[in-house]
Design a protein around this motif. Sequence first.
Motif, short mmCIF file in Angstrom:
data_model
loop_
_atom_site.label_atom_id
_atom_site.label_comp_id
_atom_site.label_asym_id
_atom_site.label_seq_id
_atom_site.Cartn_x
_atom_site.Cartn_y
_atom_site.Cartn_z
N SER A 29 16.13 8.56 -3.51
CA SER A 29 15.26 8.32 -4.65
C SER A 29 14.79 6.87 -4.69
CB SER A 29 15.97 8.67 -5.95
OG SER A 29 16.29 10.05 -6.00
N TRP A 30 15.61 5.96 -4.20
CA TRP A 30 15.20 4.56 -4.11
C TRP A 30 14.23 4.35 -2.95
CZ3 TRP A 30 16.56 1.06 -0.07
CH2 TRP A 30 16.14 -0.27 -0.28
N VAL A 31 14.50 4.99 -1.83
CA VAL A 31 13.62 4.85 -0.67
C VAL A 31 12.22 5.39 -0.97
CG1 VAL A 31 13.22 5.62 1.71
CG2 VAL A 31 15.50 4.86 1.02
N ILE A 32 12.15 6.55 -1.64
CA ILE A 32 10.87 7.18 -1.96
C ILE A 32 10.87 7.47 -3.46
CG2 ILE A 32 9.21 8.97 -1.32
CD1 ILE A 32 10.86 9.51 1.18
N PRO A 33 10.44 6.54 -4.29
CA PRO A 33 10.58 6.69 -5.74
C PRO A 33 9.77 7.85 -6.34
CG PRO A 33 10.22 4.38 -5.14
CD PRO A 33 9.96 5.20 -3.92
N ASP A 34 8.60 8.15 -5.79
CA ASP A 34 7.75 9.19 -6.34
C ASP A 34 8.27 10.57 -5.92
OD1 ASP A 34 5.72 10.77 -7.32
OD2 ASP A 34 4.30 10.26 -5.75
N PRO A 35 8.69 11.42 -6.88
CA PRO A 35 9.27 12.72 -6.52
C PRO A 35 8.35 13.60 -5.67
CG PRO A 35 9.72 12.23 -8.81
CD PRO A 35 8.76 11.18 -8.34
N ALA A 36 7.05 13.58 -5.97
CA ALA A 36 6.12 14.40 -5.20
C ALA A 36 6.01 13.89 -3.76
CB ALA A 36 4.75 14.41 -5.87
N ASP A 37 5.91 12.59 -3.62
CA ASP A 37 5.84 11.99 -2.28
C ASP A 37 7.15 12.23 -1.54
OD1 ASP A 37 4.74 10.52 -0.16
OD2 ASP A 37 5.60 8.64 -0.90
N ALA A 100 6.14 0.80 2.97
CA ALA A 100 7.25 0.44 2.09
C ALA A 100 8.43 1.38 2.27
CB ALA A 100 6.78 0.46 0.63
N VAL A 101 8.13 2.67 2.48
CA VAL A 101 9.21 3.64 2.71
C VAL A 101 9.96 3.30 4.00
CG1 VAL A 101 9.73 6.05 3.22
CG2 VAL A 101 8.16 5.48 1.37
N GLY A 102 9.21 3.02 5.04
CA GLY A 102 9.84 2.66 6.31
C GLY A 102 10.68 1.41 6.20
N GLN A 103 10.20 0.44 5.42
CA GLN A 103 10.97 -0.79 5.23
C GLN A 103 12.27 -0.53 4.49
OE1 GLN A 103 8.25 -3.45 3.25
NE2 GLN A 103 6.88 -3.58 5.02
N ARG A 104 12.22 0.36 3.51
CA ARG A 104 13.45 0.66 2.77
C ARG A 104 14.41 1.48 3.62
NH1 ARG A 104 12.33 1.43 -3.71
NH2 ARG A 104 11.52 -0.67 -4.02
N LEU A 105 13.90 2.41 4.42
CA LEU A 105 14.77 3.14 5.34
C LEU A 105 15.46 2.17 6.30
CD1 LEU A 105 12.67 6.29 6.27
CD2 LEU A 105 14.89 6.28 5.13
N ALA A 106 14.70 1.19 6.80
CA ALA A 106 15.28 0.20 7.71
C ALA A 106 16.34 -0.63 7.00
CB ALA A 106 14.18 -0.70 8.27
N LEU A 184 21.86 -2.58 -1.94
CA LEU A 184 20.56 -2.50 -1.30
C LEU A 184 19.58 -3.40 -2.04
CD1 LEU A 184 20.43 1.36 -0.65
CD2 LEU A 184 20.85 -0.46 1.02
N PRO A 185 18.56 -3.92 -1.36
CA PRO A 185 17.66 -4.89 -1.99
C PRO A 185 16.75 -4.25 -3.04
CG PRO A 185 16.88 -4.33 0.21
CD PRO A 185 18.23 -3.68 0.05
N ASP A 186 16.03 -5.10 -3.77
CA ASP A 186 15.00 -4.66 -4.72
C ASP A 186 15.55 -3.69 -5.76
OD1 ASP A 186 13.11 -6.14 -3.25
OD2 ASP A 186 12.75 -4.45 -1.91
N GLY A 187 16.75 -3.95 -6.25
CA GLY A 187 17.32 -3.10 -7.29
C GLY A 187 17.81 -1.75 -6.81
N GLY A 188 18.05 -1.63 -5.51
CA GLY A 188 18.51 -0.36 -4.95
C GLY A 188 19.95 -0.06 -5.33
N PRO A 189 20.43 1.14 -4.99
CA PRO A 189 21.81 1.52 -5.32
C PRO A 189 22.83 0.61 -4.64
CG PRO A 189 20.53 3.42 -4.59
CD PRO A 189 19.71 2.21 -4.30
N VAL A 190 24.00 0.57 -5.23
CA VAL A 190 25.12 -0.14 -4.63
C VAL A 190 25.99 0.89 -3.92
CG1 VAL A 190 27.19 -1.51 -5.08
CG2 VAL A 190 25.08 -1.94 -6.39
N LEU A 191 26.15 0.71 -2.60
CA LEU A 191 26.95 1.63 -1.81
C LEU A 191 28.38 1.11 -1.74
CD1 LEU A 191 24.45 2.21 1.14
CD2 LEU A 191 24.64 3.46 -1.01
N ARG A 192 29.32 2.03 -1.84
CA ARG A 192 30.73 1.64 -1.82
C ARG A 192 31.40 2.24 -0.59
NH1 ARG A 192 32.11 -1.00 -6.30
NH2 ARG A 192 30.74 -0.81 -8.12
N PRO A 193 31.66 1.40 0.42
CA PRO A 193 32.34 1.89 1.61
C PRO A 193 33.73 2.42 1.25
CG PRO A 193 31.38 -0.27 2.01
CD PRO A 193 31.31 -0.03 0.54
#
Length: 203
Positions: A29-37, A100-106, A184-193
């Motif tokens: 949802s962070w990588v691709i914010p728009d649900p339709a997209d 932008a999606v590709g950058q967030r996936l990276a 993750l950058p730009d207000g993305g989720p915090v992952l917990r290893p």
Amino acid sequence: MRVRRAVPAETDVLVPAYADAFADEAVLSWVIPDPADRAARTVPMFRELLTVAVRDDQVIVAELPDGAIVGMSVWLSLADAAARHRQAAQLAEFPVEADAVGQRLAAVSDTVDAHRPPDPHVYLASIGVRPDLRGRGVGGAILAEGLRAADAEGLPTYLEASTEQSRRLYLRHGFHDHGRPLALPDGGPVLRPMWRPAPDGRR
């Protein structure tokens, strides 16, 4: 409910089931914010992922008596350096658009890869349940089956929890926090290893 390994002949059924289970997943949802997209772009991504993962016997599914798939997970056995190199090569071949999606996936890939343990382990890459059946033990059943297989290999298991709810599930199944949280950058989720030792407790 039945929990089992997926087979290549059912890939066409697995893709929409995977899309349903992960439609609101935190990282996606962070990588691709728009649900339709998100719905439009993830289907080809999931097909690419699942074609390889099912071929390599890495997908565990949960299904109802009528055959409807209600939960899915992808487990990668990284038992040696060769397995880790194969996985890295497969990810490098995955098509990513330069937007932008590709950058967030990276950003996701770079963040998790930089902190993945070097020791042999099984990596729980993803686990999801159809929204209308969450909270009914589907995720726990899938998790138990994957951990049973990891224990049979004598390997520890590693993952990154993307929500506090999923973290609590993993804690109940023998995981513990492993290193610092990964933001993750730009207000993305915090992952917990998180890490679950091998049955012998040595790793």
